[in-house]
Design a protein around this motif. Sequence first.
Motif, PDB file in Angstrom:
ATOM      1  N   SER A 188       9.961 -39.057  22.711  1.00  0.00           N
ATOM      2  CA  SER A 188      10.005 -38.202  23.897  1.00  0.00           C
ATOM      3  C   SER A 188       8.922 -38.568  24.914  1.00  0.00           C
ATOM      4  O   SER A 188       9.047 -38.231  26.095  1.00  0.00           O
ATOM      5  N   ILE A 191      10.552 -40.764  27.269  1.00  0.00           N
ATOM      6  CA  ILE A 191      11.429 -39.985  28.145  1.00  0.00           C
ATOM      7  C   ILE A 191      10.644 -39.404  29.312  1.00  0.00           C
ATOM      8  O   ILE A 191      11.109 -39.393  30.461  1.00  0.00           O
ATOM      9  N   GLY A 195      11.241 -39.851  33.389  1.00  0.00           N
ATOM     10  CA  GLY A 195      11.332 -38.748  34.344  1.00  0.00           C
ATOM     11  C   GLY A 195      10.479 -38.992  35.574  1.00  0.00           C
ATOM     12  O   GLY A 195      10.912 -38.727  36.709  1.00  0.00           O
ATOM     13  N   MET A 243      13.259 -33.811  31.425  1.00  0.00           N
ATOM     14  CA  MET A 243      12.543 -35.011  30.975  1.00  0.00           C
ATOM     15  C   MET A 243      11.030 -34.868  31.133  1.00  0.00           C
ATOM     16  O   MET A 243      10.264 -35.474  30.385  1.00  0.00           O
ATOM     17  N   ARG A 251      12.209 -31.928  25.414  1.00  0.00           N
ATOM     18  CA  ARG A 251      12.786 -33.006  26.217  1.00  0.00           C
ATOM     19  C   ARG A 251      14.051 -33.555  25.549  1.00  0.00           C
ATOM     20  O   ARG A 251      14.116 -33.633  24.327  1.00  0.00           O
ATOM     21  N   THR A 254      17.468 -39.846  24.263  1.00  0.00           N
ATOM     22  CA  THR A 254      18.307 -40.786  25.012  1.00  0.00           C
ATOM     23  C   THR A 254      19.782 -40.490  24.778  1.00  0.00           C
ATOM     24  O   THR A 254      20.592 -40.557  25.705  1.00  0.00           O
ATOM     25  N   ILE A 257      20.876 -37.505  26.861  1.00  0.00           N
ATOM     26  CA  ILE A 257      20.993 -37.851  28.278  1.00  0.00           C
ATOM     27  C   ILE A 257      22.259 -38.675  28.519  1.00  0.00           C
ATOM     28  O   ILE A 257      22.973 -38.478  29.505  1.00  0.00           O
TER      29      ILE A 257
END
Length: 519
Positions: A188, A191, A195, A243, A251, A254, A257
């Motif tokens: 994360s 991630i 963001g 994110m 969060r 992948t 998302i």
Amino acid sequence: MNFSQLRYGDFQINRMLGRGSQGSTYLVTLKSTQQQFAMKRENYLEEEDKESVNREIEQMKRLKSRFTVKLIHTFLDREDMCIIMQLCKQGDLRKMIANLQKIPERERIMRVWAILAQIIRALDHLHSHNVIHRDIKPENIFVMEDGSVRLGDFGFAKELTERTYTSIAGTRVYIAPEVWLLRRTNFSSDIFSVGIITQELLTGCHPFDTGYEQGIVDNIIKGHMREQPSFVSRELKELIFSMLDQDFSKRPTTKQIMDQETIQMYLRMQEEKEQEIEIEQRRTNEVEQENIRLREQLNQMQISDTPQIRQQGIQQPETSFSIERSRRQMASVFQTLSPILFSPILPGLNDVTFQDNLYTNVSDNHSTVLFNPVIRSGIVRMEILNVADLLAVGIADESVQYDQNEYPESGGKHKRIYFRYDGSLTHISSYLQGNDEFGHSGCRVTMELNMDTNPRSLTFFINDVEQKNYLTNIPAAVRFYAFLLYKGEQFKVLKFDHLSSPAATHRESHAYSWGNSWE
């Protein structure tokens, strides 16, 4: 080509591309072939340096894919390790961030969605191999010539043997808050960095910016983030906020998302383009093999058709014909193609749907669909199949953008060429007939832009037949477009290619100039 024997002297150093903590990266040219690559020179003297560089090389080999920068070769040069990699000709994402701020907001949002989808796909490849990157930033995301992106620089990448990795690494202003506060890095944390980059792509600014590095770090730790601009859709805002959540456990992954609806749409589009490129590459390879075969055949025929043989009274009535036939075959083969990665600019996301390059008007609005990339050079062909009642196609100056429910002339009649289904051409206030119609389902209409000739030209083909009227003095940068007037109308993009030579001959054709009234 066998790269295994190459050494430093085989390359010409052109210029520096970037500098890192362990070394520098250069644009280099292989002297024997004039191919260009990126060469990374890293310190390889101390044991600690050797371990780090060896780990980076192993990660590049292990993570080899179409989502990551390709490792070509490595070799030692005195106390440095030289890493030869594929060259990403459009540089890194930092340049892309600056360029995106120059285009209209609606188009920028679409481009950001497409880039974000590719970054997440590449990052998912790493995470699926249990690897955290730990240095996600614009300078480590690279842009290929076709506009696709690759993840690179695995100097800090680590295999996650436990749930977290307990050390601080990376670029300070892209490091997640839990790394600073808890000294824990996990998937994360990557991630969070993505963001930040997504916000930069949209606005050109770091979401935690204060004007100095430590202030940015402090804002990251405290969660003090700039507001999103009003032009960003709620859907994209919510994804960015998730994110950048201070709580790393909240969060998205992948995978989550990639399951997001708009991300899925852009991933499908990207994968379709990659499949087309792969098919075209196979065709190009077949063409190259055919070139070789025809050359050998032509050479053999020329050798056999000698005066000495004729003097011996041997009749060879087919030889000259065969040679000419081979020459004609070679001429057609040499018109090689390379596919272009393209994407639509939709005036309304809910008005036109597309899948497998089939575009359908699903609303009562009419839609002018522009296509990226902007064409500035080369010979480029776009071929469109009229599936159901396609009204018109054409080109528009790069400055033109279309809103929902706008006709092609809404961007300015002097900034577009309008080729209607009945074969007529319009520009400014001029109306010209004489080309064939393409209004029937199953008709193919092709536009060939030659941006390398002087003057620049646009030629039309209907079902591969060159049309009588063509355009000259085309602007220096244009886009293709297609126009759907009513609900249910459909077209399919069959080809979007670079040509090595024009198909247009302009024999018995009439040229009409962009920017002038046609009498």
